[in-house]
Scaffold this motif. Structure first.
Motif, mmCIF file in Angstrom:
data_model
loop_
_atom_site.group_PDB
_atom_site.id
_atom_site.type_symbol
_atom_site.label_atom_id
_atom_site.label_comp_id
_atom_site.label_asym_id
_atom_site.label_seq_id
_atom_site.Cartn_x
_atom_site.Cartn_y
_atom_site.Cartn_z
ATOM 1 N N LYS A 326 0.846 -1.064 0.131
ATOM 2 C CA LYS A 326 0.024 -0.019 -0.118
ATOM 3 C C LYS A 326 0.842 1.208 -0.002
ATOM 4 C CE LYS A 326 -4.145 -1.907 2.156
ATOM 5 N NZ LYS A 326 -5.145 -1.825 3.354
ATOM 6 N N GLU A 327 2.179 1.307 0.725
ATOM 7 C CA GLU A 327 2.854 2.348 0.803
ATOM 8 C C GLU A 327 3.458 2.323 -0.678
ATOM 9 O OE1 GLU A 327 7.010 4.094 3.067
ATOM 10 O OE2 GLU A 327 5.796 2.060 3.639
ATOM 11 N N GLN A 328 3.959 1.472 -1.312
ATOM 12 C CA GLN A 328 4.480 1.827 -2.380
ATOM 13 C C GLN A 328 3.541 2.098 -3.722
ATOM 14 O OE1 GLN A 328 5.975 -2.182 -2.583
ATOM 15 N NE2 GLN A 328 8.077 -1.808 -2.076
ATOM 16 N N LEU A 329 2.279 1.722 -3.305
ATOM 17 C CA LEU A 329 1.497 2.090 -4.360
ATOM 18 C C LEU A 329 0.868 3.551 -4.202
ATOM 19 C CD1 LEU A 329 -0.863 -0.897 -4.561
ATOM 20 C CD2 LEU A 329 0.509 -0.290 -6.394
ATOM 21 N N GLN A 330 1.136 4.063 -3.090
ATOM 22 C CA GLN A 330 0.742 5.556 -2.751
ATOM 23 C C GLN A 330 1.838 6.646 -3.299
ATOM 24 O OE1 GLN A 330 0.191 6.130 1.420
ATOM 25 N NE2 GLN A 330 -1.916 5.040 1.217
ATOM 26 N N ASN A 331 3.005 5.984 -3.503
ATOM 27 C CA ASN A 331 4.258 6.619 -3.846
ATOM 28 C C ASN A 331 4.950 5.890 -4.818
ATOM 29 O OD1 ASN A 331 3.849 9.151 -1.968
ATOM 30 N ND2 ASN A 331 4.142 7.237 -0.765
ATOM 31 N N PRO A 332 4.394 5.614 -6.143
ATOM 32 C CA PRO A 332 5.117 4.726 -7.014
ATOM 33 C C PRO A 332 6.371 5.107 -7.674
ATOM 34 C CG PRO A 332 3.234 5.480 -7.949
ATOM 35 C CD PRO A 332 3.061 6.091 -6.721
ATOM 36 N N ASP A 333 6.448 6.464 -7.733
ATOM 37 C CA ASP A 333 7.623 7.094 -8.483
ATOM 38 C C ASP A 333 8.932 6.815 -7.498
ATOM 39 O OD1 ASP A 333 6.045 7.834 -10.491
ATOM 40 O OD2 ASP A 333 5.896 9.820 -9.838
ATOM 41 N N GLU A 334 8.653 6.607 -6.158
ATOM 42 C CA GLU A 334 9.689 6.399 -5.438
ATOM 43 C C GLU A 334 10.534 5.153 -5.491
ATOM 44 O OE1 GLU A 334 8.917 7.327 -1.524
ATOM 45 O OE2 GLU A 334 8.097 9.700 -1.820
ATOM 46 N N PHE A 335 9.442 4.209 -6.068
ATOM 47 C CA PHE A 335 9.927 2.849 -6.059
ATOM 48 C C PHE A 335 10.037 2.186 -7.285
ATOM 49 C CE2 PHE A 335 7.629 3.334 -2.092
ATOM 50 C CZ PHE A 335 8.548 2.965 -1.173
ATOM 51 N N SER A 336 10.338 3.120 -8.466
ATOM 52 C CA SER A 336 10.376 2.592 -9.739
ATOM 53 C C SER A 336 11.804 2.112 -10.120
ATOM 54 C CB SER A 336 10.127 3.949 -10.738
ATOM 55 O OG SER A 336 10.943 4.917 -10.541
ATOM 56 N N HIS A 337 12.935 2.489 -9.192
ATOM 57 C CA HIS A 337 14.099 2.106 -9.505
ATOM 58 C C HIS A 337 14.094 0.289 -9.151
ATOM 59 C CE1 HIS A 337 14.006 2.334 -5.168
ATOM 60 N NE2 HIS A 337 14.590 1.566 -5.184
ATOM 61 N N LEU A 338 13.191 -0.281 -8.817
ATOM 62 C CA LEU A 338 13.076 -1.743 -8.494
ATOM 63 C C LEU A 338 12.931 -2.408 -9.798
ATOM 64 C CD1 LEU A 338 10.866 -1.833 -5.412
ATOM 65 C CD2 LEU A 338 13.320 -1.753 -5.293
ATOM 66 N N LEU A 339 12.422 -1.701 -10.935
ATOM 67 C CA LEU A 339 12.260 -2.343 -12.068
ATOM 68 C C LEU A 339 13.130 -1.757 -13.278
ATOM 69 C CD1 LEU A 339 8.147 -2.085 -12.171
ATOM 70 C CD2 LEU A 339 9.471 -4.126 -11.980
ATOM 71 N N PRO A 340 13.487 -2.757 -14.254
ATOM 72 C CA PRO A 340 14.046 -2.186 -15.344
ATOM 73 C C PRO A 340 13.513 -1.105 -16.090
ATOM 74 C CG PRO A 340 13.996 -4.552 -15.418
ATOM 75 C CD PRO A 340 13.035 -3.990 -14.210
ATOM 76 N N ASP A 341 13.959 -0.157 -16.624
ATOM 77 C CA ASP A 341 13.530 1.054 -17.304
ATOM 78 C C ASP A 341 12.592 0.697 -18.297
ATOM 79 O OD1 ASP A 341 15.206 2.514 -15.568
ATOM 80 O OD2 ASP A 341 16.802 2.888 -17.273
ATOM 81 N N ASN A 342 12.758 -0.429 -19.136
ATOM 82 C CA ASN A 342 11.639 -0.705 -20.124
ATOM 83 C C ASN A 342 10.527 -1.441 -19.578
ATOM 84 O OD1 ASN A 342 13.140 -3.024 -19.250
ATOM 85 N ND2 ASN A 342 12.863 -3.987 -21.401
ATOM 86 N N MET A 343 10.478 -1.548 -18.288
ATOM 87 C CA MET A 343 9.248 -2.176 -17.805
ATOM 88 C C MET A 343 8.488 -1.350 -16.760
ATOM 89 S SD MET A 343 9.004 -5.040 -19.501
ATOM 90 C CE MET A 343 7.205 -5.416 -18.529
#
Length: 403
Positions: A326-343
């Motif tokens: 829930k915390e990650q979905l509220q601030n998705p941009d802060e956790f976008s580094h967890l995924l490859p750029d193309n995904m």
């Protein structure tokens, strides 16, 4: 992956969602030059949406998959004896010895010179069909029972314009592409518990097991409410990363999402790993990857209203994982580094409801059904309001014009 796709195809073959047909309109009938008689037009070929019909039934019943309209009748004399109500079809000709020409002797009244039209051929197809050409051009959609679509026109009969020579009917190859119509579509990776969830909510009985890819064909269940309201939910086979480029038969599965009103994302609260050689994905990564797959396949799918189900809440550490998600979905941009750029999806989905459930124990299922009903009723109310506003504006415009 190739072997896996072949296995999916073999078992998925029992459910046919795309069928190629040969259709030909009937040929026209010959005209009659001496008296200007017109030949009958050939019959057309129609695709008709029919309840309780399946493409597999068409395939089994018509193995050659050929549908041809009836031929138009030739123009000819039709003499009628009105006293006995009997029709005679014959030619009478007498050669005049004086002028050496052919004369027609009419013994009874001429009924008609126009040939009868050929019989139309109907292809009974299931509701939810899109008819396309071989090159992908859409001919039309059949979304409700009784919808009809002409796919091959019969040839015109011989007439003065064609020197009384008939024409052949249209010849085409068409494809019947079935896209399921449901209120809600379950979207998730394999073994997220979609089938178990559908069983817990509805009357559907999909195959359930503790391994991935147990659902190999779409399954529709009905949610029943106390006021007899019914909501249809489609359980779609699990997606894998790369489904948008047809990995794991992704296109066969993703296309069924197109005709659902809303999406129901289902993720495992403990994360997901397809195989030992693939990366482990957290619940947040699973949500983002599912969003990206839908976006890459057809971007407008991401704009559909969506709900998120966090399944398997009976497992250890489920509450902690849910709070983190829930915390990650509220601030998705802060956790976008967890995924490859193309995904990383262009835009993140804002879920109307995030509902924790356990399909195996029944925890949260009733709340989920209420949230689904609330979300669909909200959209229905908005649609009704828009219709009323459009009608009101049309009435005002009509009144203004007549004043």
């Amino acid at each position: 992956m190739v072997q896996l796709s072949r296995i999916c195809f073999r078992k998925y073959g029992n459910f046919v969602d795309n069928l190629r047909l040969y259709v030909r309109g009937g040929g026209g009938g010959m005209g009659l030059p001496r008296l200007g008689g017109i030949g009958g037009n050939g019959g057309d070929v129609w695709v008709v949406a029919t309840k309780n019909m399946a493409l597999k039934r068409i395939k089994d019943k018509y193995p050659h998959k050929r549908f041809v309209g009836g031929a138009g009748a030739n123009s000819r004399f039709a003499f009628t004896n009105t006293s006995q109500n009997i029709s005679y079809y014959y030619w009478l000709s007498l050669r005049c010895f004086v002028c050496k020409c052919v004369c027609i002797l009419f013994i009874h009244s001429v009924r008609a010179l126009k040939g009868e039209r050929g019989t139309d051929k109907e292809v009974l197809a299931p509701v939810g069909i899109t008819v396309t050409t071989d090159d992908g051009k859409i001919v039309g959609d059949l979304n409700t029972e009784g919808d009809r679509l002409k796919v091959a026109k019969g040839g015109p009969g011989g007439s003065f314009r064609s020197a009384f020579e008939p024409s052949k009917g249209q010849i085409k190859h068409i494809r019947l592409d079935l896209k399921l119509i449901a209120d809600l579509g379950l979207v998730g990776f394999p073994n997220a518990g979609k089938s178990s969830l559908l069983t817990a909510m509805s009357n559907a009985t999909p195959q359930i097991a503790d391994y991935a890819f147990t659902t190999l064909k779409p399954e529709i269940g009905k949610l029943m409410y106390e006021d007899y309201k019914q909501i249809s939910v489609a359980d779609l086979p699990g997606l894998i990363e790369g489904a948008h480029i047809n990995k794991g038969m992704g296109h066969k599965f993703l296309k069924h999402v197109e005709r659902t009103k809303q999406l129901l994302f289902v993720v495992d609260v403990c994360g997901f790993q397809l195989a030992s050689k693939t990366e482990f994905r957290t619940p947040f990564e699973a949500v983002q990857l599912l969003t990206k797959e839908l976006e890459l396949y057809k971007e407008e799918l991401v704009s559909k209203p969506a709900l998120l189900v966090v399944n398997k809440m009976d497992l250890p550490d489920a509450e902690d994982n849910l709070a983190e998600l829930k915390e990650q979905l509220q601030n998705p941009d802060e956790f976008s580094h967890l995924l490859p750029d193309n995904m990383i999806p262009k835009s993140c989905i804002t879920f109307r409801h995030i509902v924790p459930v356990s399909a195996s124990t029944g925890f949260g299922v009733d709340r989920l059904k209420r949230c689904i009903r609330e979300s669909l009723d909200e959209d229905a109310a908005m649609a009704t309001k828009d219709i009323h506003q459009d009608r009101l504006q049309a009435l005002r415009h009509h009144s203004h014009v007549h004043l």
